[in-house]
Design a protein around this motif. Sequence first.
Motif, PDB file in Angstrom:
ATOM      1  N   LEU A   1       5.953  10.025   0.322  1.00  0.00           N
ATOM      2  CA  LEU A   1       5.237   8.796   0.193  1.00  0.00           C
ATOM      3  C   LEU A   1       5.453   7.851   1.213  1.00  0.00           C
ATOM      4  O   LEU A   1       6.641   7.653   1.665  1.00  0.00           O
ATOM      5  CB  LEU A   1       5.863   8.307  -1.330  1.00  0.00           C
ATOM      6  N   ILE A   2       4.608   6.981   1.711  1.00  0.00           N
ATOM      7  CA  ILE A   2       4.722   6.186   2.730  1.00  0.00           C
ATOM      8  C   ILE A   2       4.156   4.926   2.217  1.00  0.00           C
ATOM      9  O   ILE A   2       2.954   4.754   1.797  1.00  0.00           O
ATOM     10  CB  ILE A   2       3.759   6.752   3.738  1.00  0.00           C
ATOM     11  N   LYS A   3       5.212   3.882   2.013  1.00  0.00           N
ATOM     12  CA  LYS A   3       4.724   2.568   1.427  1.00  0.00           C
ATOM     13  C   LYS A   3       4.690   1.481   2.867  1.00  0.00           C
ATOM     14  O   LYS A   3       5.665   1.485   3.408  1.00  0.00           O
ATOM     15  CB  LYS A   3       6.008   2.173   0.527  1.00  0.00           C
ATOM     16  N   ILE A   4       3.696   0.758   2.874  1.00  0.00           N
ATOM     17  CA  ILE A   4       3.588   0.078   3.939  1.00  0.00           C
ATOM     18  C   ILE A   4       3.366  -1.341   3.408  1.00  0.00           C
ATOM     19  O   ILE A   4       2.609  -1.656   2.467  1.00  0.00           O
ATOM     20  CB  ILE A   4       2.224   0.368   4.624  1.00  0.00           C
ATOM     21  N   ILE A   5       4.368  -2.260   3.895  1.00  0.00           N
ATOM     22  CA  ILE A   5       4.386  -3.732   3.352  1.00  0.00           C
ATOM     23  C   ILE A   5       4.253  -4.506   4.514  1.00  0.00           C
ATOM     24  O   ILE A   5       5.055  -4.620   5.451  1.00  0.00           O
ATOM     25  CB  ILE A   5       5.713  -3.928   2.682  1.00  0.00           C
TER      26      ILE A   5
ATOM     27  N   MET B   1       0.889  -1.036   0.080  1.00  0.00           N
ATOM     28  CA  MET B   1      -0.018   0.038   0.101  1.00  0.00           C
ATOM     29  C   MET B   1       0.741   1.034  -0.102  1.00  0.00           C
ATOM     30  O   MET B   1       1.787   1.297   0.995  1.00  0.00           O
ATOM     31  CB  MET B   1      -0.988   0.038   1.385  1.00  0.00           C
ATOM     32  N   VAL B   2       0.702   2.138  -0.995  1.00  0.00           N
ATOM     33  CA  VAL B   2       1.437   3.223  -1.065  1.00  0.00           C
ATOM     34  C   VAL B   2       0.458   4.438  -0.920  1.00  0.00           C
ATOM     35  O   VAL B   2      -0.526   4.690  -1.458  1.00  0.00           O
ATOM     36  CB  VAL B   2       2.088   3.492  -2.240  1.00  0.00           C
TER      37      VAL B   2
ATOM     38  N   THR C   1       9.670   8.244   1.651  1.00  0.00           N
ATOM     39  CA  THR C   1      10.466   8.898   0.500  1.00  0.00           C
ATOM     40  C   THR C   1      10.086  10.502   0.722  1.00  0.00           C
ATOM     41  O   THR C   1       8.928  10.455   0.399  1.00  0.00           O
ATOM     42  CB  THR C   1      10.019   7.989  -0.849  1.00  0.00           C
TER      43      THR C   1
ATOM     44  N   ILE D   1       7.824  -0.017   6.647  1.00  0.00           N
ATOM     45  CA  ILE D   1       7.300   1.057   6.408  1.00  0.00           C
ATOM     46  C   ILE D   1       8.281   2.117   5.728  1.00  0.00           C
ATOM     47  O   ILE D   1       9.334   2.479   6.441  1.00  0.00           O
ATOM     48  CB  ILE D   1       6.549   1.962   7.393  1.00  0.00           C
ATOM     49  N   GLU D   2       8.207   2.144   4.547  1.00  0.00           N
ATOM     50  CA  GLU D   2       9.433   3.070   3.775  1.00  0.00           C
ATOM     51  C   GLU D   2       8.581   4.551   3.501  1.00  0.00           C
ATOM     52  O   GLU D   2       7.765   4.534   3.148  1.00  0.00           O
ATOM     53  CB  GLU D   2       9.743   2.389   2.587  1.00  0.00           C
TER      54      GLU D   2
ATOM     55  N   THR E   1       0.220   8.758   0.190  1.00  0.00           N
ATOM     56  CA  THR E   1       0.958  10.143   0.104  1.00  0.00           C
ATOM     57  C   THR E   1       0.520  10.962   1.050  1.00  0.00           C
ATOM     58  O   THR E   1      -0.591  11.315   1.521  1.00  0.00           O
ATOM     59  CB  THR E   1       0.397  11.015  -1.392  1.00  0.00           C
TER      60      THR E   1
END
Length: 156
Positions: free
Chosen positions: A132-136, A1-2, A124, A121-122, A4
């Motif tokens: 940008l918050i990427k949740i894996i 899930m990405v 950028t 949680i990445e 903003t």
Amino acid sequence: MVLTSDSVSQTQTIAKRLAKSLKSGDVLALIGNLGSGKTVFVKGLAEGLGCRKKDVISPTFVLLRQYKGKVDINHFDLYRLKNMRQLIDIGYEEYFYSDGVAVIEWADRIESALPEEHIRIEFTIKGDNKRLIKIIYKRRKLDCRGAIYGARKRAG
């Protein structure tokens, strides 16, 4: 899930919403450059888990801070981690597998020590306030063949 985020407030709101799905024993691995919003995100988590948001500061000069709430938070900041021995010496595994939620900033420095199941949680940086918050969700690899076979057998 990405997702903003266009502000500190939005980043904290994203974290508060995620907090609703967390339970004791969860481990969050936060990854991103300096100023990308990791500590801001932890403030939102703290609020969502019933901890005092104002108590949350980057534990940059210590490896671990703890916050008490409905669900406790063990907040690691590994920016100044010199070696794995430092983490071992504070008994990090006890905090990873505790009754609270473990949140690890700069988790990419200890990838091999992270539990197999964790939430990565990445962050950028995309502009002055834009992130940008990427949740894996990292889960154990399960062999589903038995479950699928059992379901077919019951259905047939």
